[in-house]
Design a protein around this motif. Structure first.
Motif, PDB file in Angstrom:
ATOM      1  N   THR A  16       0.832  -1.099  -0.151  1.00 58.10           N
ATOM      2  CA  THR A  16       0.147  -0.007   0.036  1.00 58.10           C
ATOM      3  C   THR A  16       0.785   1.300   0.079  1.00 58.10           C
ATOM      4  OG1 THR A  16      -0.252  -0.197   2.507  1.00 58.10           O
ATOM      5  CG2 THR A  16      -1.817  -0.989   1.398  1.00 58.10           C
ATOM      6  N   ARG A  17       0.454   2.280  -0.583  1.00 55.41           N
ATOM      7  CA  ARG A  17       1.296   3.328  -0.935  1.00 55.41           C
ATOM      8  C   ARG A  17       1.750   4.068   0.276  1.00 55.41           C
ATOM      9  NH1 ARG A  17       1.593   7.344  -5.736  1.00 55.41           N
ATOM     10  NH2 ARG A  17       0.868   5.216  -6.896  1.00 55.41           N
ATOM     11  N   SER A  18       0.773   4.271   1.322  1.00 56.17           N
ATOM     12  CA  SER A  18       1.168   4.980   2.401  1.00 56.17           C
ATOM     13  C   SER A  18       2.025   4.339   3.475  1.00 56.17           C
ATOM     14  CB  SER A  18      -0.114   5.326   3.360  1.00 56.17           C
ATOM     15  OG  SER A  18      -0.812   4.078   3.566  1.00 56.17           O
ATOM     16  N   LEU A  19       1.843   3.019   3.213  1.00 54.40           N
ATOM     17  CA  LEU A  19       3.005   2.290   4.077  1.00 54.40           C
ATOM     18  C   LEU A  19       4.307   2.119   3.676  1.00 54.40           C
ATOM     19  CD1 LEU A  19       3.333   0.454   6.548  1.00 54.40           C
ATOM     20  CD2 LEU A  19       2.610  -1.336   5.549  1.00 54.40           C
ATOM     21  N   HIS A  20       4.430   2.063   2.253  1.00 60.87           N
ATOM     22  CA  HIS A  20       5.621   1.761   1.663  1.00 60.87           C
ATOM     23  C   HIS A  20       6.236   3.046   1.767  1.00 60.87           C
ATOM     24  CE1 HIS A  20       8.478   0.569  -1.244  1.00 60.87           C
ATOM     25  NE2 HIS A  20       8.546   2.022  -1.765  1.00 60.87           N
TER      26      HIS A  20
ATOM     27  N   ARG B 126       8.034   3.062   5.188  1.00 65.30           N
ATOM     28  CA  ARG B 126       9.023   2.242   5.004  1.00 65.30           C
ATOM     29  C   ARG B 126      10.190   2.537   4.235  1.00 65.30           C
ATOM     30  NH1 ARG B 126       9.113  -3.183   3.839  1.00 65.30           N
ATOM     31  NH2 ARG B 126       7.915  -3.029   2.356  1.00 65.30           N
ATOM     32  N   ARG B 127       9.978   3.413   3.262  1.00 63.84           N
ATOM     33  CA  ARG B 127      10.997   3.658   2.113  1.00 63.84           C
ATOM     34  C   ARG B 127      12.219   4.287   2.812  1.00 63.84           C
ATOM     35  NH1 ARG B 127      12.601   7.221  -1.933  1.00 63.84           N
ATOM     36  NH2 ARG B 127      12.780   6.267  -3.718  1.00 63.84           N
ATOM     37  N   PRO B 128      12.280   5.165   3.811  1.00 65.12           N
ATOM     38  CA  PRO B 128      13.551   5.481   4.206  1.00 65.12           C
ATOM     39  C   PRO B 128      14.565   4.358   5.008  1.00 65.12           C
ATOM     40  CG  PRO B 128      11.645   7.040   5.164  1.00 65.12           C
ATOM     41  CD  PRO B 128      11.389   5.899   4.348  1.00 65.12           C
TER      42      PRO B 128
ATOM     43  N   ILE C  96      11.151  -7.285  11.773  1.00 66.26           N
ATOM     44  CA  ILE C  96      11.879  -7.659  10.304  1.00 66.26           C
ATOM     45  C   ILE C  96      11.232  -7.591   9.096  1.00 66.26           C
ATOM     46  CG2 ILE C  96      11.105 -10.169  10.072  1.00 66.26           C
ATOM     47  CD1 ILE C  96      14.213 -11.052   9.553  1.00 66.26           C
ATOM     48  N   GLU C  97       9.843  -7.439   9.275  1.00 66.27           N
ATOM     49  CA  GLU C  97       9.045  -7.076   7.941  1.00 66.27           C
ATOM     50  C   GLU C  97       9.489  -5.689   7.600  1.00 66.27           C
ATOM     51  OE1 GLU C  97       6.680 -10.710   9.508  1.00 66.27           O
ATOM     52  OE2 GLU C  97       7.621  -8.599  10.343  1.00 66.27           O
ATOM     53  N   ALA C  98       9.689  -4.918   8.478  1.00 68.89           N
ATOM     54  CA  ALA C  98       9.908  -3.329   8.143  1.00 68.89           C
ATOM     55  C   ALA C  98      11.116  -3.094   7.512  1.00 68.89           C
ATOM     56  CB  ALA C  98      10.141  -2.573   9.634  1.00 68.89           C
ATOM     57  N   VAL C  99      12.114  -4.101   7.326  1.00 65.28           N
ATOM     58  CA  VAL C  99      13.401  -3.767   6.503  1.00 65.28           C
ATOM     59  C   VAL C  99      13.385  -4.905   5.351  1.00 65.28           C
ATOM     60  CG1 VAL C  99      14.499  -3.184   8.892  1.00 65.28           C
ATOM     61  CG2 VAL C  99      14.451  -5.492   7.687  1.00 65.28           C
ATOM     62  N   LEU C 100      12.279  -5.289   4.939  1.00 64.06           N
ATOM     63  CA  LEU C 100      12.215  -6.068   3.763  1.00 64.06           C
ATOM     64  C   LEU C 100      11.593  -5.294   2.789  1.00 64.06           C
ATOM     65  CD1 LEU C 100      11.231  -9.831   5.525  1.00 64.06           C
ATOM     66  CD2 LEU C 100      13.668  -8.853   4.940  1.00 64.06           C
ATOM     67  N   TRP C 101      12.019  -5.494   1.342  1.00 63.73           N
ATOM     68  CA  TRP C 101      11.160  -4.942   0.358  1.00 63.73           C
ATOM     69  C   TRP C 101      10.020  -5.457   0.334  1.00 63.73           C
ATOM     70  CZ3 TRP C 101      12.412  -0.404  -2.434  1.00 63.73           C
ATOM     71  CH2 TRP C 101      13.645  -0.004  -2.292  1.00 63.73           C
TER      72      TRP C 101
END
Length: 351
Positions: free
Chosen positions: A13-17, A20-22, A341-346
């Motif tokens: 989802t755009r907002s979550l990505h 997480r992008r930084p 860990i999900e926060a740092v996975l593409w």
């Protein structure tokens, strides 16, 4: 939704990505810095195949199985590797001396804030050098990750670790005595054979509950997880060293005490980041250990994995070396303060 609330099915989802992008960009910078470190020290970056006849032969490692169908239509069981170790040691036998791999590995039955069924492992080997050399590499990667992200401390769930501080080096036996009151060496004979009843008796004496399964290895893992690990890598990194030989199937024994082996783990913020060895190169001893591990796996889980006969043959040609595997995603987590860990996975694997 924040990174702490990420669901594996909604990462796109755009907002979550955007949230997480930084972290993902920081991941890329850390990866580039590690690759540069390795290349500057004459490491070859190799690319081991994921499909293997044997995924590894440790009791509590669980693989993903598949079937390779050849041109004749006959199926052959194959596995996604749990580590590139077997292939990389074959490369050492073939004549390489400094090699590293940064790629995906797969482990079944593993999912938590720190575990993911598919994750990125950094694994590297140094021929002709003791395992102090790869410990130095591990500590360098801690400081490198912090410098790249601008973090003064590594963080996980309220625990902090200064990656620039002088590390603590602690034997497993000393850690058990300090944090659990258990004399671990007293539960082994001089050859490293273990006594589960002796360990259970000490656990009961210190107010710990003991399960019906009183195998030494299972009790060892319980004490390590519950009583010891939460204290490791707090304030400064901890190198947990000299593992019992019974818990080091791929490591050679220490020269001064056959009960323990040249195995270490690196901890920061109570999190295990790396697992390394002074590598065992005796194929007969390695076969014996693997067979014992698979017998225990069959007893506990009702399955076993085949031995990689090519790997055992290659050990006879492999020179003395040290090697280590580091959980790259966990390193990124601690350097960015990510809670899962999900926060740092593409792209996390959907549940």
């Amino acid at each position: 939704m924040s990174v702490s609330q990420i669901q594996p099915s909604s990462w796109w989802t755009r907002s979550l990505h955007a949230d997480r992008r930084p972290i993902l960009l920081a991941r890329g910078r850390i990866e580039a810095a590690i690759r540069s470190y390795l290349l500057d020290r004459d490491f070859l970056l190799v690319d081991p195949p994921a499909l293997q006849r044997s995924p590894g032969n440790e009791t509590h490692l669980h693989a993903f199985a598949t079937q390779m169908i050849g041109n004749n239509g006959e199926g052959q069981p194959m596995y996604l590797h749990t580590s590139p170790e077997f292939t990389m040691k074959k490369l050492l036998a073939a004549g390489e001396s400094r090699i590293a791999s940064l790629g995906h590995v797969w482990r079944n039955r593993e999912r938590s804030a720190l575990h993911h069924p598919e994750f990125t492992m950094l694994e590297w080997y140094r021929v002709g050098e003791g395992y102090d050399a790869v410990i130095t590499d591990c500590l360098a990667f801690l400081t490198l990750a912090a410098e790249i992200t601008g973090a003064e401390t590594l963080q996980f769930r309220g625990r902090q670790c200064d990656p620039f501080a002088k590390p603590e080096r602690l034997s497993v036996a000393d850690a058990f005595l300090r944090y659990a009151g258990i004399d671990l060496l007293a539960t082994m004979d001089l050859e490293g054979q273990t006594d589960g009843d002796a360990l259970a008796a000490q656990m009961l004496a210190h107010g710990m509950s003991v399960p019906d399964d009183r195998s030494w290895s299972y009790l060892f893992s319980l004490v390590l997880t519950d009583r010891v690990e939460p204290h490791l890598g707090i304030g400064r990194p901890t190198v947990l060293d000299r593992y019992p030989a019974a818990e080091a199937a791929l490591a050679r024994r220490t020269a001064d005490d056959r009960r323990v082996s040249e195995r270490f783990e690196l901890y920061a913020c109570g999190v295990e980041l790396a697992n390394g060895f002074g590598e065992l190169t005796d194929p007969a001893e390695q076969r014996r250990r693997f067979e014992a591990e698979m017998a225990e796996k069959a007893r506990i889980y009702g399955e076993r994995y085949p031995l990689d006969e090519d790997f055992l043959a290659a050990l006879a040609l492999m020179p003395e070396a040290s090697g280590v595997a580091l959980g790259f995603d966990r390193l990124v987590m601690l350097a960015t303060g990510a809670p899962r860990i999900e926060a740092v996975l593409w792209a996390p694997v959907a549940e």
